[in-house]
Design an enzyme around this catalytic site. Structure first.
Site, PDB file in Angstrom:
ATOM      1  N   SER A   9     -17.998  -9.735  -0.131  1.00 53.45           N
ATOM      2  CA  SER A   9     -17.239  -8.647  -0.752  1.00 53.45           C
ATOM      3  C   SER A   9     -16.496  -9.067  -2.016  1.00 53.45           C
ATOM      4  CB  SER A   9     -16.215  -8.090   0.241  1.00 53.45           C
ATOM      5  OG  SER A   9     -15.359  -9.126   0.692  1.00 53.45           O
ATOM      6  N   GLU A 198       0.660   0.642  -3.920  1.00 53.54           N
ATOM      7  CA  GLU A 198       1.691   1.553  -3.404  1.00 53.54           C
ATOM      8  C   GLU A 198       1.047   2.836  -2.897  1.00 53.54           C
ATOM      9  OE1 GLU A 198       4.769   2.208  -6.240  1.00 53.54           O
ATOM     10  OE2 GLU A 198       5.079   0.051  -6.590  1.00 53.54           O
ATOM     11  N   HIS A 214      -9.192  -9.092  -1.322  1.00 57.04           N
ATOM     12  CA  HIS A 214     -10.021  -8.354  -2.283  1.00 57.04           C
ATOM     13  C   HIS A 214      -9.260  -8.058  -3.572  1.00 57.04           C
ATOM     14  CE1 HIS A 214     -11.835  -7.516   1.714  1.00 57.04           C
ATOM     15  NE2 HIS A 214     -12.907  -7.897   1.033  1.00 57.04           N
TER      16      HIS A 214
END
Length: 234
Positions: A9, A198, A214
């Protein structure tokens, strides 16, 4: 020339997935940000890797959640092998999922990890293409005394061992990314490079996100730059 990227990933191109903007953005793998570095006028900077190539296409086959073993078992490597042409490059960065002891469906021990990488390397060469090994990119932990440290155990060392054993060019992305992130500082890296978002800031993450594996766009771009700069040094 085509540069194939195989890995997990942290390398993947999420923009290839359906409804990327609404389901995953701003998550990127560094491979997703790699193509713009290969403009015609910059190819001469990485001549030691590319020779006299006048055009480079990045073909990102990396997929989230894959270890060396599952990438092979699912036929993903076979598809790359079938497409490989003489003079192409295969850049391989695994380790994040190979090391997941608790996830038995993807875990690969060190010896198995080396065996699958050997297979990818040898079959790349069979096709007259060039393998390049990368150690796994850093996660945003653990930090110690203001410096990011290795989270990948013996896996980076196994890659270095193979590079020496099989005479393969190596990019020590684990070391490069730990150094780079350390130079920027934990707070900056956490906020700007990793997927710590956020609530309400992005459509795909209405409740926000706390993810120190990630990358968001800026982080992916900087890691891609680290890889390109390593290629410049040859």
């Amino acid at each position: 020339m085509t540069i194939y990227l195989i890995g997990d990933s942290t390398v993947a191109d999420y923009s290839l997935e359906e409804e990327y903007q609404t389901k995953k953005f701003p998550q990127v793998g560094w491979g997703q940000m790699f193509q713009p570095f290969f403009e015609k006028d910059s190819l001469k900077l990485v001549k030691s890797f590319l020779g006299n190539a006048t055009e480079v296409k990045i073909d990102d086959r990396a997929k989230g959640g894959r270890s060396t073993r599952t990438f092979f078992q699912e036929g993903r490597w076979a598809a790359v092998y079938k497409s490989l042409q003489k003079g192409d490059i295969v850049m391989m960065q695994f380790g994040h999922n190979d090391a997941s002891v608790e996830k038995t469906e993807r875990y690969v021990n060190i010896e198995g990890y080396k065996e699958f990488l050997r297979l990818f390397i040898n079959q790349t060469r069979e096709k007259g293409a060039t393998p390049i090994l990368l150690t796994p990119v850093a996660r945003n932990y653990p930090w110690k005394d203001g410096k990011l440290t290795n989270v990948h155990g013996e896996y980076p060392q196994a890659v270095k061992y193979l590079a020496k054993e099989l005479n393969v060019q190596l990019i020590d992305l684990n070391e490069l990314s730990m150094e780079f992130f350390s130079s920027k500082g934990q707070d900056f890296v956490t906020k700007n490079y990793f997927m710590n978002l956020e609530a309400g800031a992005f459509h795909a993450y209405p409740n926000g996100q706390n993810d120190n594996t990630h990358f968001q766009t800026a982080g992916g771009r900087e890691v891609a730059r680290l890889v390109f700069n390593a290629m410049k040094k040859g």
